[in-house]
Design a protein around this motif. Structure first.
Motif, short mmCIF file in Angstrom:
data_model
loop_
_atom_site.label_atom_id
_atom_site.label_comp_id
_atom_site.label_asym_id
_atom_site.label_seq_id
_atom_site.Cartn_x
_atom_site.Cartn_y
_atom_site.Cartn_z
N PRO A 101 0.85 -1.19 0.00
CA PRO A 101 0.00 0.00 0.00
C PRO A 101 0.89 1.24 0.00
CG PRO A 101 -0.32 -1.31 2.01
CD PRO A 101 0.71 -1.99 1.20
N ALA A 102 0.52 2.19 -0.85
CA ALA A 102 1.34 3.39 -0.99
C ALA A 102 0.48 4.58 -1.35
CB ALA A 102 2.40 3.17 -2.07
N LEU A 103 1.00 5.74 -1.04
CA LEU A 103 0.42 6.98 -1.54
C LEU A 103 1.24 7.40 -2.75
CD1 LEU A 103 -0.24 8.98 1.76
CD2 LEU A 103 -1.85 7.62 0.43
N LYS A 104 0.57 7.96 -3.75
CA LYS A 104 1.24 8.37 -4.97
C LYS A 104 0.91 9.82 -5.30
CE LYS A 104 1.51 3.89 -7.24
NZ LYS A 104 1.32 3.21 -8.53
N VAL A 105 1.85 10.45 -5.98
CA VAL A 105 1.68 11.82 -6.48
C VAL A 105 2.13 11.81 -7.93
CG1 VAL A 105 2.43 14.21 -6.26
CG2 VAL A 105 2.02 12.85 -4.20
N HIS A 106 1.29 12.31 -8.83
CA HIS A 106 1.60 12.32 -10.26
C HIS A 106 1.98 10.93 -10.76
CE1 HIS A 106 1.28 16.64 -10.11
NE2 HIS A 106 2.34 16.76 -9.32
N LYS A 124 3.61 8.66 -9.29
CA LYS A 124 4.86 8.14 -8.72
C LYS A 124 4.68 7.87 -7.23
CE LYS A 124 7.71 10.43 -12.09
NZ LYS A 124 8.79 11.36 -12.35
N PRO A 125 5.29 6.81 -6.73
CA PRO A 125 5.12 6.48 -5.31
C PRO A 125 5.76 7.52 -4.40
CG PRO A 125 6.77 5.04 -6.32
CD PRO A 125 6.18 5.86 -7.42
N LEU A 126 5.00 7.94 -3.41
CA LEU A 126 5.45 8.93 -2.43
C LEU A 126 5.97 8.23 -1.19
CD1 LEU A 126 5.54 11.92 -1.40
CD2 LEU A 126 3.22 11.53 -0.56
N ILE A 127 5.15 7.36 -0.62
CA ILE A 127 5.53 6.63 0.59
C ILE A 127 4.71 5.35 0.65
CG2 ILE A 127 3.89 7.80 2.12
CD1 ILE A 127 6.22 7.85 4.21
N GLY A 128 5.36 4.27 1.05
CA GLY A 128 4.68 3.00 1.21
C GLY A 128 4.90 2.47 2.62
N VAL A 129 4.02 1.58 3.04
CA VAL A 129 4.12 1.01 4.38
C VAL A 129 3.83 -0.49 4.32
CG1 VAL A 129 3.51 3.13 5.59
CG2 VAL A 129 1.69 1.58 4.90
N THR A 130 4.50 -1.23 5.21
CA THR A 130 4.24 -2.66 5.33
C THR A 130 4.39 -3.08 6.78
OG1 THR A 130 6.54 -3.34 4.96
CG2 THR A 130 5.12 -3.21 3.02
N ALA A 131 3.78 -4.22 7.08
CA ALA A 131 3.93 -4.84 8.40
C ALA A 131 4.44 -6.25 8.18
CB ALA A 131 2.58 -4.88 9.11
N VAL A 150 8.29 12.91 3.81
CA VAL A 150 7.28 13.18 2.78
C VAL A 150 7.63 14.45 2.02
CG1 VAL A 150 4.84 13.70 2.37
CG2 VAL A 150 5.49 11.92 4.02
N ARG A 151 8.06 15.49 2.72
CA ARG A 151 8.42 16.75 2.06
C ARG A 151 9.56 16.54 1.07
NH1 ARG A 151 11.96 20.49 1.92
NH2 ARG A 151 13.25 19.72 3.62
N LEU A 152 10.59 15.81 1.50
CA LEU A 152 11.74 15.57 0.62
C LEU A 152 11.36 14.72 -0.59
CD1 LEU A 152 14.44 14.88 3.36
CD2 LEU A 152 14.34 16.87 1.83
N ARG A 153 10.56 13.68 -0.37
CA ARG A 153 10.16 12.83 -1.48
C ARG A 153 9.25 13.58 -2.43
NH1 ARG A 153 11.13 9.77 -5.49
NH2 ARG A 153 9.48 8.27 -5.98
N VAL A 177 16.41 10.24 0.16
CA VAL A 177 15.55 10.70 1.25
C VAL A 177 15.92 9.98 2.54
CG1 VAL A 177 13.18 10.73 2.13
CG2 VAL A 177 13.65 11.43 -0.23
N VAL A 178 16.12 8.67 2.47
CA VAL A 178 16.52 7.92 3.66
C VAL A 178 17.84 8.47 4.19
CG1 VAL A 178 17.17 5.67 4.57
CG2 VAL A 178 15.25 5.85 2.98
#
Length: 113
Positions: A42-47, A49-56, A105-108, A70-71
């Motif tokens: 699952p991820a959020l995207k902008v234009h 392109k992936p912005l941030i994803g999360v997993t467990a 998020v800002r940097l990505r 960014v990391v």
């Protein structure tokens, strides 16, 4: 997979809540982001392109900024966390600080736009 919220709803309480916090901060920092899937997570995207994803996983939770730069930019602020080139691992009991998540998020977002 449905929306990010649907994916998170399937997780146990502490993991769900911790990852939902990440997504909530990302959505507040990037209100134009849309739900999606990237690299099967699952991820959020902008234009598109992936912005941030999360997993467990069984042993930890992960945030994926989809950018080693960014990391690297926030790594000095992540003492006590497991950090690799593309991911930051944490637990529900030891969450990534809100201000660091917002910076990720800002940097990505700056990279994407």
């Amino acid at each position: 997979m449905g929306s990010v919220d649907d994916a998170l709803a399937a997780l146990p309480g502490p993991a769900r809540d911790a990852l939902q916090r990440v997504i909530d901060i990302a959505r507040a920092s990037a209100p134009d982001a849309v739900d999606g899937v990237s690299y099967g997570m699952p991820a959020l995207k902008v234009h598109g392109k992936p912005l941030i994803g999360v997993t467990a996983s069984a042993k930890h939770l992960s945030v994926f900024p989809f950018s080693s730069a960014v990391v690297a930019a926030v790594a000095s602020r992540l003492d006590g966390f497991s950090v690799s080139k593309g991911t930051i691992r944490f637990s529900a009991d030891h969450p990534i600080p809100d201000e660091v998540l917002a910076e990720i998020v800002r940097l990505r977002l700056a990279e994407i736009t």
